[in-house]
Design an enzyme around this catalytic site. Structure first.
Site, PDB file in Angstrom:
ATOM      1  N   TYR A 122     -16.309 -46.943 -45.124  1.00 41.38           N
ATOM      2  CA  TYR A 122     -17.750 -47.363 -44.511  1.00 41.38           C
ATOM      3  C   TYR A 122     -18.241 -48.146 -45.422  1.00 41.38           C
ATOM      4  O   TYR A 122     -19.666 -48.492 -44.694  1.00 41.38           O
ATOM      5  CB  TYR A 122     -18.446 -46.191 -44.187  1.00 41.38           C
ATOM      6  CG  TYR A 122     -17.865 -45.833 -42.655  1.00 41.38           C
ATOM      7  CD1 TYR A 122     -18.008 -45.519 -41.501  1.00 41.38           C
ATOM      8  CD2 TYR A 122     -17.519 -44.391 -43.443  1.00 41.38           C
ATOM      9  CE1 TYR A 122     -17.146 -45.271 -40.892  1.00 41.38           C
ATOM     10  CE2 TYR A 122     -16.782 -43.450 -42.422  1.00 41.38           C
ATOM     11  CZ  TYR A 122     -17.229 -43.990 -40.655  1.00 41.38           C
ATOM     12  OH  TYR A 122     -16.468 -43.208 -40.095  1.00 41.38           O
ATOM     13  N   TYR A 499     -19.719 -43.886 -33.297  1.00 45.94           N
ATOM     14  CA  TYR A 499     -20.413 -42.835 -33.156  1.00 45.94           C
ATOM     15  C   TYR A 499     -21.302 -43.235 -34.676  1.00 45.94           C
ATOM     16  O   TYR A 499     -22.016 -43.071 -35.186  1.00 45.94           O
ATOM     17  CB  TYR A 499     -20.489 -41.283 -33.108  1.00 45.94           C
ATOM     18  CG  TYR A 499     -19.943 -40.528 -34.720  1.00 45.94           C
ATOM     19  CD1 TYR A 499     -20.875 -39.947 -35.649  1.00 45.94           C
ATOM     20  CD2 TYR A 499     -18.512 -41.213 -34.291  1.00 45.94           C
ATOM     21  CE1 TYR A 499     -19.572 -39.164 -36.936  1.00 45.94           C
ATOM     22  CE2 TYR A 499     -17.545 -40.803 -35.782  1.00 45.94           C
ATOM     23  CZ  TYR A 499     -17.903 -39.501 -36.395  1.00 45.94           C
ATOM     24  OH  TYR A 499     -18.389 -38.866 -38.072  1.00 45.94           O
ATOM     25  N   ARG A 500     -20.328 -44.103 -35.666  1.00 41.64           N
ATOM     26  CA  ARG A 500     -20.983 -44.603 -37.349  1.00 41.64           C
ATOM     27  C   ARG A 500     -20.059 -45.492 -37.524  1.00 41.64           C
ATOM     28  O   ARG A 500     -18.707 -45.860 -36.767  1.00 41.64           O
ATOM     29  CB  ARG A 500     -20.269 -42.490 -38.004  1.00 41.64           C
ATOM     30  CG  ARG A 500     -20.556 -42.860 -39.186  1.00 41.64           C
ATOM     31  CD  ARG A 500     -19.455 -42.103 -39.634  1.00 41.64           C
ATOM     32  NE  ARG A 500     -20.005 -42.133 -41.342  1.00 41.64           N
ATOM     33  CZ  ARG A 500     -19.756 -40.775 -42.009  1.00 41.64           C
ATOM     34  NH1 ARG A 500     -18.918 -40.110 -41.764  1.00 41.64           N
ATOM     35  NH2 ARG A 500     -20.235 -41.440 -43.278  1.00 41.64           N
TER      36      ARG A 500
END
Length: 543
Positions: A122, A499-500
């Site tokens: 991420y 969601y992320r």
């Protein structure tokens, strides 16, 4: 107190961080300096950095291009090298955080807050917008309290899962932690704030969070829930407090800096029994979901279970060219052959039973019958002894720690490219079938492999696709960037938003949730952070 400490060298990329970075693209170089924040001058930046040194000491402030490189490492697609900080500052106390925030307001210097910065798929510690100074909270690493009776703990953001587990074992406290991928080096506070998930019945991390201390954008401290009451004994026991529930506002946001967090820990069960369900065909996806959903909804299977594709599993411990020659497509026949040779199916679903001898013995036949009827082969630790993939999940589902999934970085070569794409759907077989087909179409169109898993929650599916590429190859990185953006937009058009997400796609993912949602977040941001100093761009929220 934990007795744990961290030295300056560990913040400069030594240890695991350095070994992962060795030979990998860092996304930063002295020849390509990071730009300052919009409207900021060199004098503004210099003034802020000088003031930061006065708070934490010169040895904990980093402002030149070479010194900031450890905070610039990314594994996500970043072909334009845009996700680079201009500096880093490392406080050790709440008071230092408050003073840094006040200075940032004075100089209008944005701060990008991280706990340990190990969210590899991420973006690590890289900020979402230019000109930010990383506010690195690793030095705030105290375990403030563990209540063995209530099963609660109170942590600072720099505490790692490994540190917490070691503390529990050292003090012989019979409580389990719940861990994400690369748990040993990740932060429970950081992972919970990004609403991460794990593998035990306590796997929905934010659900098991209770109470926060937050440094607000003006430097004031606020405690949520029962923590704002003088003398309260229920700060880590009762989530809600009185009035609007505030804790959620500080997850996946830039509305404050969490300096303490309470968590609930799972009592160690008398019996723990892990299983793997092996399915032979890629087409088995809907059957697996339809079989598992009623077991999850009824809580007969209490933990968030992982349904792993053969390609994802193999990528943990193998390299792609061990299965097919370089440049060749990862065809299903070769994949199935490699999976079978390693004791795997094309889908491998992991779950566990927790309880007493009587409860586990009573539930197991029901679960076996349901999953066997789906065409799966239900296997135990005795049957899978020595299998590294089973051992990996067996460890995680009891709150154990390992770094096995770091192996994903080597799948396509030494360049170490990884971006997780995580759209959410309802736990229905037809939705999983459609998601699998769409994801395969998109990634194969761009020349990548479908390396994916499904996390089966109580009523939801997290489709976790690991986009693996060689970051040392600029052309491949460019393709990975285009592929990721197509995944976000085409899944979003079907009603499946992530969601992320990572810093490479925060605005794009926020767009999938609509303008009313974004406008509300902007309104909150303007009201509480008028100078826009806290993590601008986080989750697509801008000043």
């Amino acid at each position: 107190m934990s007795g744990f400490s961290i030295d300056r060298r560990s913040l400069l990329g030594t240890g695991l961080g350095a070994s992962l970075a060795a030979g990998l693209g860092t996304g930063a170089s002295a020849a390509n300096p990071a730009p300052l924040a919009p409207g900021r001058t060199k004098a503004d930046f210099a003034g802020a950095m000088k003031a930061f040194r006065g708070v934490v000491g010169a040895e904990w402030v980093f402002g030149d291009e070479e010194a900031v490189v450890p905070w610039s490492k990314t594994y996500i697609p970043d072909p334009a090298h845009q996700y680079k900080p201009v500096g880093a500052v490392c406080p050790q106390s709440v008071e230092e955080v408050q003073e840094i925030v006040r200075i940032a307001n004075t100089y209008k210097q944005p701060l990008w807050t991280v706990s340990t910065g190990k969210n590899m798929g991420y973006g690590m510690t890289a900020p979402a917008t230019p000109g930010q100074v990383v506010l690195d909270l690793k030095r705030m690493n105290r375990i403030l309290e563990v209540d063995a009776d209530l099963g609660t703990c109170l942590l600072e953001p720099g505490v790692t899962y490994q540190q917490l587990k070691d503390y529990l074992e050292e003090h012989k406290i019979p409580l389990w932690i719940d861990v994400p991928t690369v748990g040993p080096i990740a932060s429970p506070v950081g992972n919970t704030l990004d609403r991460g998930v794990g593998y035990t019945p306590y796997g929905e991390h934010f659900m098991f969070q209770c109470g926060m201390e937050v440094c607000l954008p003006d430097g004031r401290l606020m405690r949520t829930g029962m923590g704002s009451i003088k003398g309260s004994t229920a700060w880590q026991a009762f989530k809600w407090g009185y009035g609007p529930y505030l804790d959620g506002l500080f997850t996946q946001s830039n509305f404050g800096i969490v300096t303490k967090m309470g968590l609930w820990l799972m009592p160690k069960p008398p019996v723990y029994k892990p299983f793997m369900v092996r399915h032979a065909n890629m087409e088995d996806v809907p059957k697996i979901i339809e079989a598992m959903r009623p077991l999850r909804v009824s809580n007969l299977v209490a933990n968030c279970n992982l349904m792993m594709s053969a390609s994802y599993q193999l990528a943990m411990f193998k390299r792609r060219n061990e299965i097919v020659p370089d440049g060749a497509p990862l065809d299903e026949a070769s994949l199935k052959k490699a999976a079978s040779a390693n004791g795997l199916g094309m889908w491998n679903t992991y779950f566990a039973l927790y309880g007493t001898e009587q409860t586990v013995a009573g539930v197991e036949p029901i679960i076996r019958a349901t999953l066997t009827a789906s065409g799966g082969e239900v296997l135990t630790a005795a049957e899978m002894e020595g299998n590294p993939w089973f051992h990996h999940h067996q460890t995680l589902m009891q709150g154990g720690l390992n770094l096995d999934e770091v192996g994903l970085l080597r799948w396509r070569g030494a360049g170490g490219g990884l971006a997780w794409f995580a759209p959410v759907a309802a736990a229905r077989g037809v939705e999983a079938e459609r998601q699998t087909a769409l994801a395969k179409e998109i990634v194969e169109k761009h020349g990548f492999d479908y390396t994916a898993a499904y996390a089966i929650g109580w009523r939801d599916l997290h489709h976790i696709l690991a986009l693996l590429f060689d970051k040392a190859d600029p052309a491949q990185e460019q393709k990975a960037d285009a592929c990721y953006r197509e995944l976000v937009t085409r899944f979003g058009a079907q009603g499946w938003a992530s969601y992320r997400t990572g810093v490479n796609s925060m605005d794009l993912v926020a767009q999938q949730y609509g303008e009313v949602n974004r406008d509300f977040n902007r309104t909150l941001k303007r009201a509480i952070d008028p100078n826009g100093i806290l993590s601008p761009g986080k989750s697509g929220i801008h000043p």
